[in-house]
Every structure is written in C-alpha cells, then in structure tokens.
Design a protein around this motif. Structure first.
Motif, PDB file in Angstrom:
ATOM      1  N   LYS A 203      49.497  70.639  71.180  1.00 40.76           N
ATOM      2  CA  LYS A 203      50.296  70.348  72.357  1.00 40.76           C
ATOM      3  C   LYS A 203      50.735  68.834  72.304  1.00 40.76           C
ATOM      4  CE  LYS A 203      50.138  69.732  77.736  1.00 40.76           C
ATOM      5  NZ  LYS A 203      49.076  69.471  79.065  1.00 40.76           N
ATOM      6  N   VAL A 204      50.010  68.147  71.960  1.00 44.15           N
ATOM      7  CA  VAL A 204      50.648  67.002  71.603  1.00 44.15           C
ATOM      8  C   VAL A 204      50.502  66.409  69.961  1.00 44.15           C
ATOM      9  CG1 VAL A 204      48.411  65.480  73.462  1.00 44.15           C
ATOM     10  CG2 VAL A 204      47.270  65.734  70.715  1.00 44.15           C
ATOM     11  N   LEU A 205      50.766  67.608  69.427  1.00 41.21           N
ATOM     12  CA  LEU A 205      51.145  67.692  67.854  1.00 41.21           C
ATOM     13  C   LEU A 205      50.154  66.984  67.219  1.00 41.21           C
ATOM     14  CD1 LEU A 205      54.619  66.340  68.654  1.00 41.21           C
ATOM     15  CD2 LEU A 205      53.849  68.544  69.135  1.00 41.21           C
ATOM     16  N   LEU A 206      49.186  66.779  67.006  1.00 41.72           N
ATOM     17  CA  LEU A 206      48.119  66.678  66.119  1.00 41.72           C
ATOM     18  C   LEU A 206      46.825  67.085  66.560  1.00 41.72           C
ATOM     19  CD1 LEU A 206      47.518  64.202  63.695  1.00 41.72           C
ATOM     20  CD2 LEU A 206      47.123  62.800  65.200  1.00 41.72           C
ATOM     21  N   GLU A 207      45.956  67.398  65.189  1.00 48.20           N
ATOM     22  CA  GLU A 207      44.209  68.306  65.846  1.00 48.20           C
ATOM     23  C   GLU A 207      44.522  67.272  64.425  1.00 48.20           C
ATOM     24  OE1 GLU A 207      44.119  72.456  67.167  1.00 48.20           O
ATOM     25  OE2 GLU A 207      44.279  72.619  65.231  1.00 48.20           O
ATOM     26  N   ALA A 223      18.167  40.743  52.787  1.00 48.02           N
ATOM     27  CA  ALA A 223      17.858  42.552  52.552  1.00 48.02           C
ATOM     28  C   ALA A 223      18.865  43.009  51.464  1.00 48.02           C
ATOM     29  CB  ALA A 223      16.886  42.604  53.301  1.00 48.02           C
ATOM     30  N   VAL A 224      18.361  44.225  51.699  1.00 46.05           N
ATOM     31  CA  VAL A 224      19.361  45.496  51.392  1.00 46.05           C
ATOM     32  C   VAL A 224      18.902  46.237  52.294  1.00 46.05           C
ATOM     33  CG1 VAL A 224      20.558  47.132  49.656  1.00 46.05           C
ATOM     34  CG2 VAL A 224      19.560  44.816  49.203  1.00 46.05           C
ATOM     35  N   HIS A 225      19.929  46.460  53.036  1.00 49.02           N
ATOM     36  CA  HIS A 225      19.919  48.023  54.128  1.00 49.02           C
ATOM     37  C   HIS A 225      20.828  48.753  53.801  1.00 49.02           C
ATOM     38  CE1 HIS A 225      16.495  45.626  56.406  1.00 49.02           C
ATOM     39  NE2 HIS A 225      16.873  44.715  55.968  1.00 49.02           N
ATOM     40  N   SER A 226      20.168  50.410  53.783  1.00 51.11           N
ATOM     41  CA  SER A 226      21.453  51.517  54.133  1.00 51.11           C
ATOM     42  C   SER A 226      22.089  51.741  55.639  1.00 51.11           C
ATOM     43  CB  SER A 226      20.299  52.665  54.897  1.00 51.11           C
ATOM     44  OG  SER A 226      21.476  54.006  53.940  1.00 51.11           O
ATOM     45  N   ILE A 227      23.117  51.275  55.994  1.00 49.35           N
ATOM     46  CA  ILE A 227      24.289  52.001  57.131  1.00 49.35           C
ATOM     47  C   ILE A 227      25.210  52.161  56.765  1.00 49.35           C
ATOM     48  CG2 ILE A 227      23.044  49.471  57.496  1.00 49.35           C
ATOM     49  CD1 ILE A 227      26.448  47.919  57.013  1.00 49.35           C
ATOM     50  N   PRO A 228      26.026  52.615  58.130  1.00 49.69           N
ATOM     51  CA  PRO A 228      27.017  53.550  58.027  1.00 49.69           C
ATOM     52  C   PRO A 228      28.188  52.864  57.644  1.00 49.69           C
ATOM     53  CG  PRO A 228      26.039  53.809  59.769  1.00 49.69           C
ATOM     54  CD  PRO A 228      25.643  52.686  59.782  1.00 49.69           C
ATOM     55  N   GLY A 229      29.077  54.364  55.998  1.00 55.56           N
ATOM     56  CA  GLY A 229      29.848  53.315  55.985  1.00 55.56           C
ATOM     57  C   GLY A 229      31.105  54.279  55.966  1.00 55.56           C
ATOM     58  N   GLY A 230      31.924  54.664  54.556  1.00 56.73           N
ATOM     59  CA  GLY A 230      33.276  55.633  55.217  1.00 56.73           C
ATOM     60  C   GLY A 230      32.951  56.863  55.481  1.00 56.73           C
ATOM     61  N   PHE A 231      34.250  57.698  55.756  1.00 56.25           N
ATOM     62  CA  PHE A 231      33.870  59.323  55.927  1.00 56.25           C
ATOM     63  C   PHE A 231      35.377  59.147  55.764  1.00 56.25           C
ATOM     64  CE2 PHE A 231      36.396  56.493  59.845  1.00 56.25           C
ATOM     65  CZ  PHE A 231      36.638  57.121  60.422  1.00 56.25           C
ATOM     66  N   TYR A 232      35.949  61.080  55.732  1.00 54.58           N
ATOM     67  CA  TYR A 232      36.460  61.709  55.677  1.00 54.58           C
ATOM     68  C   TYR A 232      36.980  62.622  56.618  1.00 54.58           C
ATOM     69  CZ  TYR A 232      39.197  62.787  51.350  1.00 54.58           C
ATOM     70  OH  TYR A 232      40.189  63.424  50.140  1.00 54.58           O
ATOM     71  N   GLU A 233      38.159  62.677  56.830  1.00 61.43           N
ATOM     72  CA  GLU A 233      38.633  62.742  58.092  1.00 61.43           C
ATOM     73  C   GLU A 233      40.081  64.042  57.512  1.00 61.43           C
ATOM     74  OE1 GLU A 233      42.400  61.914  61.525  1.00 61.43           O
ATOM     75  OE2 GLU A 233      40.709  59.921  60.856  1.00 61.43           O
ATOM     76  N   PHE A 234      40.308  64.993  58.401  1.00 62.54           N
ATOM     77  CA  PHE A 234      41.287  65.927  58.122  1.00 62.54           C
ATOM     78  C   PHE A 234      41.761  65.890  59.256  1.00 62.54           C
ATOM     79  CE2 PHE A 234      36.968  66.288  57.057  1.00 62.54           C
ATOM     80  CZ  PHE A 234      36.669  67.074  55.854  1.00 62.54           C
ATOM     81  N   ALA A 235      43.560  66.061  59.429  1.00 57.93           N
ATOM     82  CA  ALA A 235      44.589  65.689  59.633  1.00 57.93           C
ATOM     83  C   ALA A 235      45.165  67.284  59.652  1.00 57.93           C
ATOM     84  CB  ALA A 235      45.418  64.725  59.507  1.00 57.93           C
ATOM     85  N   LYS A 236      45.280  68.006  60.736  1.00 62.39           N
ATOM     86  CA  LYS A 236      47.063  68.759  60.344  1.00 62.39           C
ATOM     87  C   LYS A 236      47.689  68.452  62.129  1.00 62.39           C
ATOM     88  CE  LYS A 236      48.170  73.811  61.859  1.00 62.39           C
ATOM     89  NZ  LYS A 236      47.973  75.339  61.545  1.00 62.39           N
ATOM     90  N   ARG A 237      49.229  68.417  61.181  1.00 65.81           N
ATOM     91  CA  ARG A 237      50.685  67.457  62.672  1.00 65.81           C
ATOM     92  C   ARG A 237      51.432  68.873  62.478  1.00 65.81           C
ATOM     93  NH1 ARG A 237      50.996  62.200  62.600  1.00 65.81           N
ATOM     94  NH2 ARG A 237      49.684  61.391  60.867  1.00 65.81           N
ATOM     95  N   TYR A 238      51.868  69.494  64.257  1.00 66.24           N
ATOM     96  CA  TYR A 238      52.786  70.431  64.722  1.00 66.24           C
ATOM     97  C   TYR A 238      54.262  69.491  64.925  1.00 66.24           C
ATOM     98  CZ  TYR A 238      48.534  72.140  65.534  1.00 66.24           C
ATOM     99  OH  TYR A 238      47.658  73.615  64.744  1.00 66.24           O
ATOM    100  N   GLN A 239      54.903  70.507  65.041  1.00 62.01           N
ATOM    101  CA  GLN A 239      56.527  70.149  64.639  1.00 62.01           C
ATOM    102  C   GLN A 239      56.729  69.518  66.193  1.00 62.01           C
ATOM    103  OE1 GLN A 239      58.763  73.171  63.473  1.00 62.01           O
ATOM    104  NE2 GLN A 239      58.905  72.685  61.346  1.00 62.01           N
ATOM    105  N   ASP A 240      57.712  68.778  66.291  1.00 66.10           N
ATOM    106  CA  ASP A 240      58.721  67.819  67.672  1.00 66.10           C
ATOM    107  C   ASP A 240      59.282  69.141  67.802  1.00 66.10           C
ATOM    108  OD1 ASP A 240      60.104  67.164  65.920  1.00 66.10           O
ATOM    109  OD2 ASP A 240      59.716  64.823  66.498  1.00 66.10           O
ATOM    110  N   ASN A 241      59.776  68.184  69.112  1.00 68.29           N
ATOM    111  CA  ASN A 241      61.174  69.112  69.329  1.00 68.29           C
ATOM    112  C   ASN A 241      62.541  69.288  68.071  1.00 68.29           C
ATOM    113  OD1 ASN A 241      59.900  68.937  71.461  1.00 68.29           O
ATOM    114  ND2 ASN A 241      61.259  68.162  72.378  1.00 68.29           N
ATOM    115  N   GLY A 243      61.888  69.852  65.287  1.00 63.48           N
ATOM    116  CA  GLY A 243      61.960  70.171  63.979  1.00 63.48           C
ATOM    117  C   GLY A 243      61.155  69.321  62.945  1.00 63.48           C
ATOM    118  N   GLU A 244      60.630  68.110  63.492  1.00 66.63           N
ATOM    119  CA  GLU A 244      60.118  67.780  62.202  1.00 66.63           C
ATOM    120  C   GLU A 244      58.694  67.578  62.752  1.00 66.63           C
ATOM    121  OE1 GLU A 244      62.053  64.167  61.101  1.00 66.63           O
ATOM    122  OE2 GLU A 244      63.547  65.014  61.009  1.00 66.63           O
TER     123      GLU A 244
END
Length: 263
Positions: A203-207, A223-241, A243-244
C-alpha cells in the motif's frame, strides 16, 4: 572519480570495518546473479562542517539530485534522499541529528568531537568512507548512547555506510522480503523485529527489513569495546499509479530501520 568507484570504496569499508557478515549474506543471496544495491545510508551530526549538505555534495557532483525530505521527531533526526538520473544507480539516504533539540550534555560532547575535525579532510569524497575524524573516549560514547543511540553510533564510527540494501525485486530465488528474512534466520542471522520484521506494505509501495547490526571492535581513546556496527537491509519496491517503481522512502519504516544499530 565516478559514482561506481565511490560505491566500491564505500562497500569495501562497510564490509571490512562496519559489517563483516555482509560478505556471507552477499554470497548466500547472490547465487548465480549480481545483486542490485537499492540504496546506502549515511549518518552525521547537524552541525558544520559535517552537516548533511557536506555529505550530499560529493554525490551531487556525480549527478545525483535530491528526491525527498523526511522527519523523525522521536529520534530528533531529519533526512534527505538523493537519486541518480540512471535508475540503476543506488539511491543515497542521508540523515543528521538535530543537535539543537538535544540536551546540553550531548551537545557539548558532540561539539567537542566536531571541533577536532580538519576541514581540509572534507574536500572530495574520501572522508565518506574513512571513519572517525576525532578522538573519543568510551565514557563519552556512553554519555551519548544514554540519550541517542544514533549520536553514539556516529561518534564511534564516524563516516561510512551504516547499511547497504539488497533489491529484492532483482532476486531470482525470492520474491518477498519475508522469504529473505526466513532464509537468513535459518542461517543464524538476527532480523530487526522493531515494528515487525517486514516494515511497510504494498500500500505504501515499499517493504523493507534488515539484519541487526554486527558487533564490531572499536578502538576508543582509552580501550577497545565491541559495539553495534553496520547491517544489511532488504527492500522491495512496488509500482505507482504511473506504472513506475516507487523511488522514495517511508518515514515510519525508516524510523524502525534506524533501530538496527541499537545496542
């Protein structure tokens, strides 16, 4: 330098420094095809000389144009996305922390960091994948994290893509974001469940969905500490009115994607 080369440098830094698991995920999903990168995301502080326009400038010089504005009130962030006239080029999503909305304590730490920047290092595009431009103690990191996970992330990692994004539309093996999530969970990867594992809808054209950020070792001044770094994303786009395929972003979904780097 061309846009392709810049993205190669961003990818190299991302894999090596911020998200080592990206290599594994890339190979698991690649099969016999090249993966299409839907977009990358960059983070910064809303203060000169490293405010959002500084990060956007190298992309604009490579032909990118502004595509949209976004506001994330609860996280005190604003963002813009940029797109290239060539639809095969990845989009670029750049956000910044609105320092004037933060506490004096947070603001003082950030301004102390930014004061250390050699402005000459911000010419060109190399700074976009060269990490931290300041010294930071673990205590300062903790002060920032207590108020804003976003501020703490930028302070600890500096400049680099906090995520790359697989275009699910281009995958041969999977048609749905939920299928990608299920496959990666079977392989032992944690999926961001904030707001549901799949954010958005046809409905919002993006998952969208994402892994939780890798924990990476970061050298602080003490000091050295272990902390959150980067992540991988996954996207699916839908057609608008027309057709793009929709080319923008959905703020409500992006708000939850930000939480992939929460500790």
């Amino acid at each position: 330098m061309g846009a392709e080369q810049l993205f190669e440098q961003l990818w190299g830094d991302f894999c090596e420094r911020l998200c080592p698991s990206s290599h594994t995920i890339h190979e698991l999903l690649k099969q016999d095809q090249a993966l299409i990168n839907d977009h990358i995301a960059l983070r910064t502080f809303g203060v000169d000389p490293v405010s959002l326009p500084t990060l956007a400038k190298p992309f604009i010089e490579l032909g990118y144009e502004k595509g949209g504005d976004y506001v994330f009130e609860s996280k005190k962030l604003i963002a813009e996305h940029y797109q290239h006239p060539d639809p095969k080029m990845p989009k670029v999503f750049i956000s910044q922390l609105q320092l004037h909305l933060c506490s004096n304590e947070l603001r003082n730490v950030v301004l102390k960091l930014v004061d250390q920047i050699d402005a000459d290092k911000l010419s060109g595009s190399d700074f976009l994948h060269q990490g931290r431009l300041w010294d930071l103690s673990y205590g300062e990191y903790q002060i920032l994290a207590s108020e804003s996970e976003y501020a703490a992330w930028v302070a600890a990692h500096g400049y680099g893509a906090n995520h790359f994004t697989v275009s699910v539309n281009q995958l041969a093996e999977y048609e749905e974001v939920a299928e990608v999530n299920g496959f990666l969970k079977q392989k032992g990867f944690a999926i961001n469940s904030s707001g549901g594992e799949v954010k958005g809808s046809p409905k919002v054209l993006l998952e969208q969905s994402s892994t939780m950020a890798d924990k990476v070792d970061v050298a602080f001044s003490d000091a050295v500490h272990s902390i959150p770094g980067g992540f991988y994303e996954f996207a699916k786009r839908y057609q608008d009115n027309q057709g793009e395929l929709y080319h923008g972003f959905v703020a409500a979904s992006a708000d939850k994607i930000f939480e992939s780097t929460n500790n």
